[in-house]
Motif scaffolding. Structure first.
Motif, short mmCIF file in Angstrom:
data_model
loop_
_atom_site.label_atom_id
_atom_site.label_comp_id
_atom_site.label_asym_id
_atom_site.label_seq_id
_atom_site.Cartn_x
_atom_site.Cartn_y
_atom_site.Cartn_z
N GLN A 26 0.83 -1.20 0.00
CA GLN A 26 0.00 0.00 0.00
C GLN A 26 0.87 1.26 0.00
O GLN A 26 1.99 1.25 0.51
CB GLN A 26 -0.87 0.02 1.25
N GLY A 27 0.31 2.34 -0.53
CA GLY A 27 0.94 3.66 -0.37
C GLY A 27 0.57 4.21 0.99
O GLY A 27 -0.02 3.50 1.81
N PRO A 28 0.94 5.47 1.28
CA PRO A 28 0.59 6.05 2.59
C PRO A 28 -0.92 6.09 2.79
O PRO A 28 -1.65 6.53 1.90
CB PRO A 28 1.16 7.47 2.51
N THR A 29 -1.34 5.61 3.96
CA THR A 29 -2.77 5.68 4.31
C THR A 29 -2.86 6.23 5.73
O THR A 29 -1.84 6.42 6.39
CB THR A 29 -3.42 4.29 4.29
N GLY A 58 2.77 3.59 4.36
CA GLY A 58 2.42 2.44 3.54
C GLY A 58 2.94 1.13 4.11
O GLY A 58 3.46 1.08 5.23
N GLN A 118 9.41 -2.47 -7.23
CA GLN A 118 9.29 -1.07 -7.60
C GLN A 118 8.28 -0.87 -8.73
O GLN A 118 7.70 0.20 -8.85
CB GLN A 118 10.65 -0.49 -8.02
N GLN A 137 4.83 -0.90 -6.46
CA GLN A 137 4.68 0.20 -5.50
C GLN A 137 5.97 1.02 -5.46
O GLN A 137 6.86 0.78 -4.64
CB GLN A 137 4.36 -0.39 -4.11
N PHE A 162 6.64 3.89 -4.33
CA PHE A 162 6.85 4.68 -3.11
C PHE A 162 7.72 3.95 -2.09
O PHE A 162 8.40 4.57 -1.28
CB PHE A 162 5.49 5.02 -2.48
N LEU A 163 7.73 2.62 -2.20
CA LEU A 163 8.40 1.78 -1.20
C LEU A 163 9.88 2.15 -1.00
O LEU A 163 10.41 2.05 0.10
CB LEU A 163 8.29 0.31 -1.65
#
Lengths: 292, 667
Positions: free
Chosen positions: B75-78, B84, B264, B267, B269-270
């Motif tokens: 997940q991305g930032p939540t 994330g 990558q 996701q 953002f990881l």
């Protein structure tokens, strides 16, 4: 060899001393070039006597002092103290010799550890030379400070908080700590202002009278040497040029080099300066011819 | 020169009497310098925060860093997972916090280990020297030629994986660096005479190493350690990234980055959190290390250019009035004999020269208090005094070279119809090159080591006099022969380090003379030279001054030098001129008690054995100068009248009791 021993049965007897430095280091094998900083020097210091060792920079006078102290390896000759041979060809120097012969260096800024208080500097030397006896260290430190004209509160100071003259007093106190019989004073007053210089010279004269110390006083300044030394050894390029009693040698030198040294020493008496200038010019002329 | 300046700048003006206070005043200078570097301070604060975060990771982290949550993977930032989750649904923020813990632990462990081993080895080989040193250095050369990562692989292959093995691998790499650094510092420190003194005192070798030398080399080593911590974080991250680092359950940033690389595409953002964390941590250590280094070495503070010194130049109206009043012989302090003699044959007339440095609490400390003198054409004028008297500062002020943050606050220096102190930097530069020349104590330092002596002598002639290179070279050879450099035609191709001290000082004089200056300012020109060479240089200056009709201001601490070389002399004490007169008169019949005392304390080649007369005490620092006569606390003739008010410089001497003393002496 021109340096005649001055007396028999002296406290310190240096014979034909040679100190050589190898030029260029590295792992190279084969013959390294060698610089003879001291080349066959002999001199004596009798107990309680003051001997001046003078010469210009590079004359090897400091190397003689360092060799006597065992700080540089000796390439030849011998050193005897109190009749015992103490020639240290390697690194080890006996504790007894360390107790007998101490040193005061020129620059009290570099000769005191900036990160130790005066007390710490003195106490460790006191302790080292009275093995086992822990008690009385403080009393001895205070006694040493008193001997060199410092107060008790100076014990807690760091060298950086002291003036040049006070630092040199601490260096002298450290040298006195083991109870030596001979002090090597290597340009010990050269870095000081005139007013401080005279204070330290007087202190040295007093200490000598009080403790019966012998001095090997290394200096480039003939006028200063005359204050503390009864006899003088003049060095040039690693060799002794002339040696004799101060009275004689510093008034009627025989060697041209000593004459030149004397004529060059600035004197705070302007009346004779034209004469001195002419004399120097006359002494320089043959020297230049010789060089050419 | 800087001795006076240092003293004026460093300690507080209230001059602590007690040792304890003096000691405290010495310490803070490092902290003071550190305080002036906001970047380093911010970095240190950031590091402290990082360490706290690492320590408190179990408390701060919202989730277990190793607890999988397959429903919420990649997940991305939540709101629930601020940064994330990764491929197993583990919370990235929690993993980042635990990663900080790992990074800090491993790098501190590694650097601590490297410090202990490296510093010990460095101390030992540096102190023992000789074969020990050579062998150890060749060994480190070999080890350093292997890339550190490969070296770490080898160590891990031997000792296995995990936090401690990784730390050991990194420590081995860094220990070599510490060995080298420490050895270099020890080699320098070993030359210090306190080490020789410790050997002569028969202190045992371990004691000399650890109690004497170690504390003096520790400062720079600690700074290096701070920078190495950053490098350690990077190295640990690299090992983790390559999958060679720590065990599976330990969270580390490098391993996180490796995972992020795999996913990558899904996701992107990881990679951001661990990447930024590594970058910032390394940057923080580097900034902190650089700041510490500057603070310890004092570079950030002292590396300021000297130009600031000339900011003043419109003197304080009141001070200016004082200065001109002096020169005109008006009210206030009566005109001096020197300023009075500012007649037609004066080449340089200095009046009311004042220099100030800011003190510790902002109050200015004056280190030159109204210096007046004049220098006639063809005259050699001595300026004599002990260190701290302000004699070098006088010369620097005339040359516009007062070191920052000091400044000239008042005064005038008339030289050939213009005021040197009012000239701009560029104008003054032109005068300095052509009409005013200087010689300083250390001749070698006056030359650039990169160019031949000849080139450095030829160039000023080309720029200042517009001579062709050939003509200039010819002139330089003539000049060098004139000052007694043998074989000058060949020696101009030599570099400064190939000159002996005496020859370099001659070359310096040749350079000073090359533009045929009217004024030569020589600050302790012979102090570093041997007596025979000193006499030669002084004789040379005497001849040349006559030959070129050149005026010389000769600054020295030695009354003997004054007697040999000067026509007239100024005696300085504590920022003031206290006596002025012809050399024959001053040295035969000194009028000021300080001059008498100085003269009496100067050893002469006369029968010794007795005690030398001394001057009690020493020159006080500028912030402790007493009121009244500044010499009175050390003076044998001081009376109540000497302790108060301003003692005027009258009739060539600054002493309230001069007439009394002279009458008493003549009786």
């Amino acid at each position: 060899m021109s340096g005649e021993p001055m007396s028999a049965g002296a406290l310190l007897e240096v014979r034909d001393l040679v100190v050589a430095y190898r030029l260029g280091g590295g792992l190279r094998l084969g013959r390294a070039r060698e610089l003879r900083a001291v080349d066959g020097v002999s001199l004596d210091v009798a107990a309680g006597a003051g001997v001046g060792l003078v010469g210009e920079s590079g004359a090897g006078k400091t190397a003689v002092g360092r060799a006597i102290l065992g700080l540089v390896p000796i390439a030849g000759g011998s050193i005897a103290f109190d009749g015992r041979d103490v020639t240290a060809y390697g690194r080890r120097v006996s504790l007894a010799f360390r107790r007998d012969v101490q040193v005061v260096f020129q620059d009290p800024r570099s000769s005191l550890n900036p990160r130790r208080t005066v007390r710490a500097t003195l106490a460790q030397v006191v302790d080292r030379h009275r093995a086992g006896k822990r008690r009385g260290t403080d009393a001895r430190v205070l006694e040493l400070l008193d001997m060199v004209g410092l107060a008790e509160h100076h014990a807690e100071r760091y060298p950086g908080e002291l003036s040049g003259g006070q630092r040199q007093r601490v260096a002298i106190a450290r040298a006195l700590a083991p109870g030596p019989r001979l002090l090597v004073l290597d340009e010990a007053v050269s870095a000081l202002d005139v007013s401080t210089q005279s204070q330290i010279l007087n202190l040295l004269v007093d200490l000598r009278a009080q403790l019966g110390l012998g001095y090997l006083f290394i200096s480039h300044d003939l006028a200063v040497v005359r204050q503390v030394a009864e006899s003088v050894v003049v060095m040039r390029r690693g060799r002794v040029v002339e040696a004799g009693p101060s009275e004689l040698l510093l008034t009627r030198p025989r060697q041209a080099y000593t004459q030149m040294l004397l004529a060059s020493a600035p004197s705070p008496d302007p009346s004779g300066r034209d004469e001195r200038r002419a004399r120097r010019a006359a002494l320089r002329a043959p020297a230049a011819e010789q060089a050419a | 020169m800087s001795a006076a300046a240092d003293r004026a700048v460093a300690p507080p003006p209230e001059a602590p009497a007690s040792a304890a206070r003096a000691r405290r005043s010495r310490r803070p200078s490092t902290w003071r310098r550190l305080r002036r570097q906001p970047l380093a301070l911010a970095a240190l604060a950031g590091l402290a925060a990082l360490i706290v975060v690492g320590l408190l990771a179990p408390v701060l982290a919202p989730f277990d860093p190793n607890a999988p949550d397959v429903l919420h993977r990649l997940q991305g930032p939540t709101a629930r997972h601020w940064l994330g989750t990764d491929e197993l649904g583990r919370d990235t923020l929690s993993r980042l916090l635990y990663g900080a813990r790992t990074a800090m632990l491993t790098s501190f462990e590694a650097v601590a280990l490297a410090l202990v081993v490296g510093v010990s080895c460095g101390l030992l080989v540096g102190y023992l020297g000789g074969w020990w040193d050579r062998l150890a250095m060749r060994a480190t050369d070999i080890l350093q030629s292997i890339p550190s990562l490969i070296f770490a692989f080898a160590v891990i292959a031997v000792v296995g994986r995990g936090t401690t093995p990784t730390a050991i691998a990194v420590a081995v790499v860094f220990a070599i660096v510490f060995t080298r650094i420490t050895r270099g510092l020890v080699l320098r420190e070993r030359e210090q005479q306190y080490v020789d003194a410790a050997r002569v005192a028969a202190l045992r070798t371990p004691r000399i190493l650890f109690r004497e030398i170690l504390p003096n080399v520790l400062g720079p080593v600690i700074v290096e350690a701070a920078i190495m911590l950053g490098a350690a974080i990077l190295l640990v991250a690299m090992l983790g990234f390559l999958g060679l680092g720590l065990g599976a359950t330990t969270v580390d940033w490098g391993h996180m980055l490796d995972d992020a690389r795999t996913y990558q595409g899904v996701q992107p953002f990881l990679a951001l959190p661990p990447g930024l964390a590594i970058t910032f941590a390394v940057l923080l250590f580097n900034f902190a290390g650089d700041g510490l280094r500057d603070a310890i070495s004092g570079r950030a503070h002292e590396a300021r250019p000297r130009r600031g010194a000339r900011r003043r130049l419109r003197p304080h109206p009141r001070a200016a009035a004082r200065g001109t009043g002096l020169a005109a012989g008006g009210r206030g302090e009566p005109a001096t004999a020197a300023a009075g003699a500012a007649a037609d044959d004066a080449l340089l007339t200095v009046a009311g020269l004042r220099v100030e440095f800011p003190g510790e609490d902002g109050d200015p400390v004056e280190i030159l208090s109204g210096v007046d003198f004049s220098l006639r054409r063809g005259e050699t004028l001595g300026l004599v005094g002990e260190s701290g008297s302000g004699k070098s500062m006088t010369a620097l002020a005339l040359l516009g070279l007062v070191p920052a943050p000091g400044r000239v606050t008042a005064g005038a220096a008339r030289f050939g119809g213009e005021d040197l102190l009012a000239l701009s930097e560029a104008e003054l530069n032109r005068r300095r090159g052509a009409r005013i020349a200087t010689i300083f104590q250390d001749p070698i330092a006056g030359f650039s080591p990169l160019h031949t002596v000849g080139r450095q002598l030829v160039e000023p002639l080309q720029t200042h006099r517009g001579m062709s290179e050939r003509a200039a070279t010819q002139r330089v050879v003539e000049l060098l022969e004139l000052v007694g450099v043998p074989d000058a035609g060949r020696r101009i191709r030599d570099y400064p380090h190939q000159f002996s001290g005496g020859m370099a000082q001659r070359a310096m004089i040749a350079m000073a003379l090359s533009c045929e200056p009217q004024l030569l300012i020589a600050d302790e020109p012979t102090t570093a030279l041997d007596v025979t060479v000193q006499a030669q240089v002084l004789d040379l200056l005497h001849d040349l001054s006559a030959q070129f009709d050149m005026s010389v201001l000769l600054i020295t601490h030695d009354l003997g030098v004054v007697a040999e070389a000067c026509d007239r002399v100024l005696v300085m004490y504590a920022g003031q001129i206290v006596e002025e007169g012809e050399v024959e008169r001053v040295l035969a019949r000194p009028r000021h008690p300080y001059t008498s005392a100085l003269l009496a304390a100067t050893p002469r080649n006369e029968a010794g054995g007795g005690r030398l007369p001394t001057v009690p005490g020493r020159v006080p620092p500028a912030w402790e100068w007493p009121s009244g006569c500044r010499f009175h606390p050390r003076c044998a003739h001081a009376r109540e009248t000497c302790r108060h008010g301003v003692i005027p410089f009258a009739d060539g001497v600054r002493c309230a009791r001069v007439h009394e003393l002279e009458t008493a002496a003549s009786r």
